[in-house]
Design a protein around this motif. Structure first.
Motif, PDB file in Angstrom:
ATOM      1  N   GLU A 109      46.372  47.956  23.958  1.00 19.75           N
ATOM      2  CA  GLU A 109      46.625  48.701  25.233  1.00 19.75           C
ATOM      3  C   GLU A 109      45.513  48.478  26.184  1.00 19.75           C
ATOM      4  N   GLN A 110      44.409  48.673  25.479  1.00 18.59           N
ATOM      5  CA  GLN A 110      43.066  48.664  26.275  1.00 18.59           C
ATOM      6  C   GLN A 110      42.988  47.082  26.717  1.00 18.59           C
ATOM      7  N   GLY A 111      43.433  46.333  26.226  1.00 18.96           N
ATOM      8  CA  GLY A 111      43.341  44.938  26.675  1.00 18.96           C
ATOM      9  C   GLY A 111      44.018  44.703  28.093  1.00 18.96           C
ATOM     10  N   VAL A 112      45.216  45.200  27.897  1.00 18.97           N
ATOM     11  CA  VAL A 112      46.069  45.103  29.243  1.00 18.97           C
ATOM     12  C   VAL A 112      45.353  45.955  30.375  1.00 18.97           C
ATOM     13  N   VAL A 113      45.027  46.933  30.298  1.00 20.25           N
ATOM     14  CA  VAL A 113      44.140  47.759  31.062  1.00 20.25           C
ATOM     15  C   VAL A 113      43.037  47.157  31.582  1.00 20.25           C
ATOM     16  N   GLY A 114      42.537  46.660  30.769  1.00 18.18           N
ATOM     17  CA  GLY A 114      40.795  45.627  30.882  1.00 18.18           C
ATOM     18  C   GLY A 114      41.086  44.625  31.968  1.00 18.18           C
ATOM     19  N   ASN A 115      42.139  43.929  31.671  1.00 15.21           N
ATOM     20  CA  ASN A 115      42.644  42.696  32.461  1.00 15.21           C
ATOM     21  C   ASN A 115      42.976  43.174  33.794  1.00 15.21           C
ATOM     22  N   TRP A 121      39.585  43.974  35.715  1.00 13.38           N
ATOM     23  CA  TRP A 121      38.775  42.791  35.948  1.00 13.38           C
ATOM     24  C   TRP A 121      39.401  42.222  36.966  1.00 13.38           C
ATOM     25  N   CYS A 122      40.693  41.744  37.032  1.00 14.68           N
ATOM     26  CA  CYS A 122      41.397  41.167  38.046  1.00 14.68           C
ATOM     27  C   CYS A 122      41.329  41.849  39.310  1.00 14.68           C
ATOM     28  N   LEU A 123      41.039  43.005  39.525  1.00 18.75           N
ATOM     29  CA  LEU A 123      40.781  43.947  40.644  1.00 18.75           C
ATOM     30  C   LEU A 123      39.352  43.690  41.093  1.00 18.75           C
ATOM     31  N   GLU A 124      38.277  43.922  39.992  1.00 19.76           N
ATOM     32  CA  GLU A 124      36.913  43.878  40.432  1.00 19.76           C
ATOM     33  C   GLU A 124      36.410  42.419  40.581  1.00 19.76           C
ATOM     34  N   THR A 125      36.932  41.367  39.930  1.00 18.97           N
ATOM     35  CA  THR A 125      36.462  40.181  40.008  1.00 18.97           C
ATOM     36  C   THR A 125      36.632  39.620  41.629  1.00 18.97           C
ATOM     37  N   PRO A 126      35.707  38.672  42.099  1.00 20.32           N
ATOM     38  CA  PRO A 126      36.081  37.961  43.438  1.00 20.32           C
ATOM     39  C   PRO A 126      36.908  36.745  43.115  1.00 20.32           C
ATOM     40  N   TYR A 161      40.074  36.207  42.116  1.00 15.36           N
ATOM     41  CA  TYR A 161      41.359  36.291  42.639  1.00 15.36           C
ATOM     42  C   TYR A 161      41.512  36.736  44.202  1.00 15.36           C
ATOM     43  N   PHE A 162      40.752  37.790  44.620  1.00 19.93           N
ATOM     44  CA  PHE A 162      40.715  38.419  45.825  1.00 19.93           C
ATOM     45  C   PHE A 162      39.548  38.217  46.618  1.00 19.93           C
ATOM     46  N   GLY A 163      38.646  37.632  46.180  1.00 21.31           N
ATOM     47  CA  GLY A 163      37.489  37.570  46.905  1.00 21.31           C
ATOM     48  C   GLY A 163      36.761  38.758  47.581  1.00 21.31           C
ATOM     49  N   VAL A 164      36.490  38.614  48.984  1.00 23.74           N
ATOM     50  CA  VAL A 164      35.781  39.669  49.454  1.00 23.74           C
ATOM     51  C   VAL A 164      36.873  40.905  49.742  1.00 23.74           C
ATOM     52  N   TRP A 165      38.227  40.639  49.608  1.00 22.54           N
ATOM     53  CA  TRP A 165      38.966  41.653  49.826  1.00 22.54           C
ATOM     54  C   TRP A 165      39.311  42.690  48.469  1.00 22.54           C
ATOM     55  N   ASN A 166      38.529  42.443  47.478  1.00 24.06           N
ATOM     56  CA  ASN A 166      38.759  43.496  46.335  1.00 24.06           C
ATOM     57  C   ASN A 166      38.571  44.698  46.480  1.00 24.06           C
ATOM     58  N   GLU A 167      37.575  45.188  47.302  1.00 25.00           N
ATOM     59  CA  GLU A 167      37.423  46.646  47.381  1.00 25.00           C
ATOM     60  C   GLU A 167      38.407  47.325  48.055  1.00 25.00           C
ATOM     61  N   PRO A 168      38.988  46.654  48.997  1.00 25.54           N
ATOM     62  CA  PRO A 168      40.161  47.491  49.779  1.00 25.54           C
ATOM     63  C   PRO A 168      41.413  47.359  48.840  1.00 25.54           C
ATOM     64  N   LEU A 169      41.481  46.504  47.908  1.00 23.16           N
ATOM     65  CA  LEU A 169      42.574  46.152  47.231  1.00 23.16           C
ATOM     66  C   LEU A 169      42.430  47.274  46.171  1.00 23.16           C
ATOM     67  N   GLN A 170      40.953  47.551  45.467  1.00 29.09           N
ATOM     68  CA  GLN A 170      41.143  48.534  44.619  1.00 29.09           C
ATOM     69  C   GLN A 170      41.404  49.788  45.007  1.00 29.09           C
TER      70      GLN A 170
END
Length: 94
Positions: A57-63, A66-71, A73-82
Motif C-alpha cells: 500500500e505504501q508503495g502505491v502511495v509513494g509512487n 514521487w510522480c507529483l514531486e519529481t520534475p 513528469y510535470f517539470g516546473v508545473w509540479n507545485e500547482p499540480l500538488q
C-alpha cells in the motif's frame, strides 16, 4: 497508457482519461477491500502478511507522491499540480 486505451477501445483522449481514472479508482478500492478482508493465515504468519500488505500500500502511495514531486513528469508545473491535483494536457490531435 492513453495510446493503448484509445487504440484498443476506440476512445477519444477524454474518454481514455475518464476510463483510466475510473479503472485506477476501481483497483484502489479493490486493494483496500482485499486488505480490510484479509483472511487469517495463523498467528505466526498474520504479522508478516500485514507488514507485506502495508508495504505494498505504501508503495502505491509513494509512487503517486514521487510522480507529483519529481520534475520528471510535470517539470516546473509540479507545485500547482500538488496543490490543485489537476493536470493541464496539451492539445491532442485525435
Amino acid at each position: 497508457m492513453f495510446t493503448v486505451v484509445m487504440k484498443e477501445r476506440g476512445y477519444t483522449y477524454q474518454e481514455a482519461a475518464d476510463y483510466i481514472g475510473e479503472e485506477h479508482q476501481r483497483l484502489i478500492a479493490q486493494m483496500v477491500d482485499a486488505s480490510a478482508n484479509m483472511p487469517s493465515f495463523g498467528t505466526k504468519a498474520d504479522d508478516s502478511v500485514q507488514k507485506y500488505v502495508y508495504s505494498m500500500e505504501q508503495g502505491v502511495v509513494g509512487n503517486v507522491i514521487w510522480c507529483l514531486e519529481t520534475p520528471r513528469y510535470f517539470g516546473v508545473w509540479n507545485e500547482p499540480l500538488q496543490r490543485d491535483r489537476r493536470v493541464k494536457l496539451w492539445d491532442v490531435v485525435e
